[in-house]
Write a protein that holds these residues in place. Structure first.
Motif, PDB file in Angstrom:
ATOM      1  N   THR A   1      11.155  12.914   0.642  1.00  9.90           N
ATOM      2  CA  THR A   1      12.518  13.152   0.184  1.00  9.90           C
ATOM      3  C   THR A   1      12.733  12.498  -1.176  1.00  9.90           C
ATOM      4  N   ALA A   2      13.745  12.994  -1.891  1.00 10.34           N
ATOM      5  CA  ALA A   2      14.122  12.395  -3.173  1.00 10.34           C
ATOM      6  C   ALA A   2      15.170  11.319  -2.929  1.00 10.34           C
ATOM      7  N   LEU A   3      14.997  10.180  -3.578  1.00 15.58           N
ATOM      8  CA  LEU A   3      15.937   9.067  -3.439  1.00 15.58           C
ATOM      9  C   LEU A   3      16.722   8.959  -4.741  1.00 15.58           C
ATOM     10  N   ASN A   4      17.991   9.330  -4.677  1.00 17.41           N
ATOM     11  CA  ASN A   4      18.789   9.427  -5.901  1.00 17.41           C
ATOM     12  C   ASN A   4      19.743   8.264  -6.109  1.00 17.41           C
ATOM     13  N   THR A   5      20.035   7.521  -5.049  1.00 12.24           N
ATOM     14  CA  THR A   5      21.014   6.444  -5.147  1.00 12.24           C
ATOM     15  C   THR A   5      20.492   5.192  -4.446  1.00 12.24           C
ATOM     16  N   ILE A   6      21.131   4.067  -4.737  1.00  6.60           N
ATOM     17  CA  ILE A   6      20.806   2.817  -4.035  1.00  6.60           C
ATOM     18  C   ILE A   6      21.019   2.999  -2.534  1.00  6.60           C
ATOM     19  N   GLU A   7      22.056   3.719  -2.171  1.00 10.38           N
ATOM     20  CA  GLU A   7      22.347   3.955  -0.752  1.00 10.38           C
ATOM     21  C   GLU A   7      21.198   4.699  -0.077  1.00 10.38           C
ATOM     22  N   ASP A   8      20.628   5.684  -0.798  1.00  5.04           N
ATOM     23  CA  ASP A   8      19.472   6.406  -0.258  1.00  5.04           C
ATOM     24  C   ASP A   8      18.313   5.448  -0.017  1.00  5.04           C
ATOM     25  N   ILE A   9      18.065   4.592  -0.980  1.00  9.81           N
ATOM     26  CA  ILE A   9      16.946   3.656  -0.879  1.00  9.81           C
ATOM     27  C   ILE A   9      17.140   2.702   0.293  1.00  9.81           C
ATOM     28  N   ILE A  10      18.354   2.182   0.440  1.00 10.35           N
ATOM     29  CA  ILE A  10      18.639   1.270   1.551  1.00 10.35           C
ATOM     30  C   ILE A  10      18.458   1.989   2.888  1.00 10.35           C
ATOM     31  N   THR A  11      18.942   3.225   2.962  1.00 13.15           N
ATOM     32  CA  THR A  11      18.834   4.002   4.202  1.00 13.15           C
ATOM     33  C   THR A  11      17.383   4.157   4.626  1.00 13.15           C
ATOM     34  N   TYR A  12      16.524   4.530   3.686  1.00 11.23           N
ATOM     35  CA  TYR A  12      15.135   4.782   4.048  1.00 11.23           C
ATOM     36  C   TYR A  12      14.322   3.494   4.168  1.00 11.23           C
TER      37      TYR A  12
ATOM     38  N   ALA B   1       0.850  -1.183   0.000  1.00 10.39           N
ATOM     39  CA  ALA B   1       0.000   0.000   0.000  1.00 10.39           C
ATOM     40  C   ALA B   1       0.888   1.234   0.000  1.00 10.39           C
ATOM     41  N   THR B   2       0.273   2.399   0.031  1.00  7.55           N
ATOM     42  CA  THR B   2       1.031   3.646  -0.051  1.00  7.55           C
ATOM     43  C   THR B   2       0.736   4.556   1.135  1.00  7.55           C
ATOM     44  N   GLY B   3       1.616   5.534   1.327  1.00  9.18           N
ATOM     45  CA  GLY B   3       1.388   6.601   2.295  1.00  9.18           C
ATOM     46  C   GLY B   3       1.080   6.115   3.695  1.00  9.18           C
ATOM     47  N   ASN B   4       0.149   6.803   4.343  1.00  6.19           N
ATOM     48  CA  ASN B   4      -0.198   6.469   5.720  1.00  6.19           C
ATOM     49  C   ASN B   4      -0.866   5.114   5.843  1.00  6.19           C
ATOM     50  N   LEU B   5      -1.510   4.653   4.769  1.00 10.53           N
ATOM     51  CA  LEU B   5      -2.126   3.330   4.785  1.00 10.53           C
ATOM     52  C   LEU B   5      -1.073   2.274   5.078  1.00 10.53           C
ATOM     53  N   LEU B   6       0.128   2.474   4.550  1.00 15.18           N
ATOM     54  CA  LEU B   6       1.245   1.576   4.827  1.00 15.18           C
ATOM     55  C   LEU B   6       1.938   1.936   6.142  1.00 15.18           C
ATOM     56  N   LYS B   7       2.273   3.191   6.285  1.00 14.20           N
ATOM     57  CA  LYS B   7       3.076   3.624   7.442  1.00 14.20           C
ATOM     58  C   LYS B   7       2.393   3.294   8.767  1.00 14.20           C
TER      59      LYS B   7
ATOM     60  N   LEU C   1       6.123  -8.583   5.504  1.00 11.63           N
ATOM     61  CA  LEU C   1       6.709  -7.992   4.300  1.00 11.63           C
ATOM     62  C   LEU C   1       5.901  -6.780   3.879  1.00 11.63           C
ATOM     63  N   ILE C   2       6.614  -5.714   3.492  1.00 13.71           N
ATOM     64  CA  ILE C   2       5.977  -4.579   2.838  1.00 13.71           C
ATOM     65  C   ILE C   2       6.704  -4.337   1.528  1.00 13.71           C
ATOM     66  N   LYS C   3       5.958  -3.797   0.515  1.00 13.46           N
ATOM     67  CA  LYS C   3       6.581  -3.613  -0.789  1.00 13.46           C
ATOM     68  C   LYS C   3       6.216  -2.266  -1.421  1.00 13.46           C
ATOM     69  N   PRO C   4       6.750  -1.187  -0.880  1.00 10.72           N
ATOM     70  CA  PRO C   4       6.589   0.077  -1.599  1.00 10.72           C
ATOM     71  C   PRO C   4       7.551   0.127  -2.782  1.00 10.72           C
ATOM     72  N   ASN C   5       7.230   0.941  -3.774  1.00  8.09           N
ATOM     73  CA  ASN C   5       8.228   1.165  -4.818  1.00  8.09           C
ATOM     74  C   ASN C   5       9.088   2.367  -4.457  1.00  8.09           C
ATOM     75  N   LYS C   6      10.060   2.653  -5.277  1.00  8.68           N
ATOM     76  CA  LYS C   6      11.015   3.728  -4.982  1.00  8.68           C
ATOM     77  C   LYS C   6      10.305   5.062  -4.775  1.00  8.68           C
ATOM     78  N   GLN C   7       9.368   5.386  -5.644  1.00  5.94           N
ATOM     79  CA  GLN C   7       8.667   6.655  -5.526  1.00  5.94           C
ATOM     80  C   GLN C   7       7.855   6.721  -4.242  1.00  5.94           C
ATOM     81  N   GLU C   8       7.160   5.637  -3.926  1.00 11.12           N
ATOM     82  CA  GLU C   8       6.335   5.601  -2.717  1.00 11.12           C
ATOM     83  C   GLU C   8       7.190   5.707  -1.467  1.00 11.12           C
TER      84      GLU C   8
ATOM     85  N   GLY D   1      10.046   7.332  -1.218  1.00 11.31           N
ATOM     86  CA  GLY D   1      10.415   8.735  -1.102  1.00 11.31           C
ATOM     87  C   GLY D   1       9.283   9.591  -0.586  1.00 11.31           C
ATOM     88  N   GLU D   2       8.055   9.297  -1.034  1.00  5.49           N
ATOM     89  CA  GLU D   2       6.902  10.086  -0.602  1.00  5.49           C
ATOM     90  C   GLU D   2       6.611   9.913   0.882  1.00  5.49           C
TER      91      GLU D   2
END
Length: 300
Positions: free
Chosen positions: A192-203, A163-169, A178-185, A187-188
């Motif tokens: 924040t903007a996720l520009n690198t793999i490291e950013d994605i792993i961090t968040y 799911a997305t947004g607060n529905l997931l959070k 297991l949760i499965k947001p995509n990269k854009q979700e 970041g939302e």
């Protein structure tokens, strides 16, 4: 048993045409009908991969009956609640070089009808898996996912949330498997903007800190990232192929991941299977088949 919940199932009416011209009569070159909704997509791909599930949710009117009949003809077990009013939605997807979608609103779910869903979910047993996928109709309480998971806390089941947004959070405090947001979700969620793999792993790890056990981030053409509850970090690329379809790829990834993990209990293999299933859907007009997934597994 795996149970999937789709609050707002749909008939997807897909038409292909060379060009969509406004204010004119358009004629399509080809057309197809699919029975969709994120949970239903998960159940369909699971069935294609040889895994049984039960599709739960709400249907209404002649379109709802068509969805139920179509899924049963495909060998998918259903246990839908039939609403008294409205019709299940029809989504029109126009493919003319670019994709244009017109998604229906769907019927309203009354309070008593929602209670019937909770009664069905109460029969879930220890060891079962529950997949909650997709957004919810505006007429339902915004905390319905939380309420469902809270009602099942005493049972030893694995919950998957896509799911997305607060529905997931807001469900993370219940420690979903297991949760499965995509990269854009992703970041939302953190604005924040996720520009690198490291950013994605961090968040992704921040979602773990909030309670998620395993976090799977899909990145479209850039592959996927998996952070596991055992502290493992996996990244994977995508299979090679021509993208024909953007609908259901994420749901197929969830189905592929579950099909592999429940059999082998190996996160790395599950990630590979999920990626192959997501790609198989993206490279076809419909949802992933076993044959397509097995072919792509050889290339990842």
């Amino acid at each position: 048993m795996i149970y999937t919940v789709t609050f707002n199932p749909a008939i997807d009416y897909v038409v292909h045409m060379e060009e969509l011209k406004l204010n004119m009569v358009n004629r399509c070159n080809s057309e197809a009908v699919y029975f969709g909704g994120k949970g239903i997509n998960v159940s369909t791909v699971l069935k294609n991969l040889g895994i049984e599930s039960v599709a739960l949710g709400f249907i209404a009117g002649f379109t709802g009956k068509a969805i139920e009949d179509g899924l049963q003809r495909a060998g998918i077990r259903t246990d839908f609640i039939t609403l008294h009013n409205g019709i299940s939605r029809i989504n029109v997807k126009i493919k003319s070089g670019k994709e244009t979608e017109i998604n229906g609103r769907g019927p309203e779910v009354e309070e008593e009808e929602l209670k019937l869903l909770f009664e069905k979910l109460n029969y879930i047993q220890d060891g079962d898996v529950l997949v909650l996928a997709g957004n919810i109709p505006s007429t339902l309480p915004s905390d319905v996912y939380e309420s469902i998971i809270a009602s099942l806390q005493e049972k030893k089941i694995e919950v998957v949330v896509d799911a997305t947004g607060n529905l997931l959070k807001n469900v993370l405090k219940y420690h979903p498997f297991l949760i499965k947001p995509n990269k854009q979700e992703l970041g939302e969620i953190f604005h924040t903007a996720l520009n690198t793999i490291e950013d994605i792993i961090t968040y992704a790890k921040k979602l773990q800190e909030l309670g998620a056990r395993n976090v799977l981030i899909s990145m479209a053409g850039d592959g996927a990232v998996l952070i596991t509850e055992t502290g493992q970090e996996f990244t994977i690329g995508v299979a090679k192929g021509t993208v024909k379809n953007s609908v259901g790829a994420g749901d197929s990834m969830v189905a592929g991941f579950l099909a592999s993990y429940l059999k082998e209990k190996d996160y790395e293999k599950a990630l590979k299977m999920g990626t192959a299933a997501g790609s198989a859907t993206a490279f076809s007009e419909g949802l992933a088949t076993l044959e397509a997934v097995e072919q792509l597994l050889k290339t990842i």
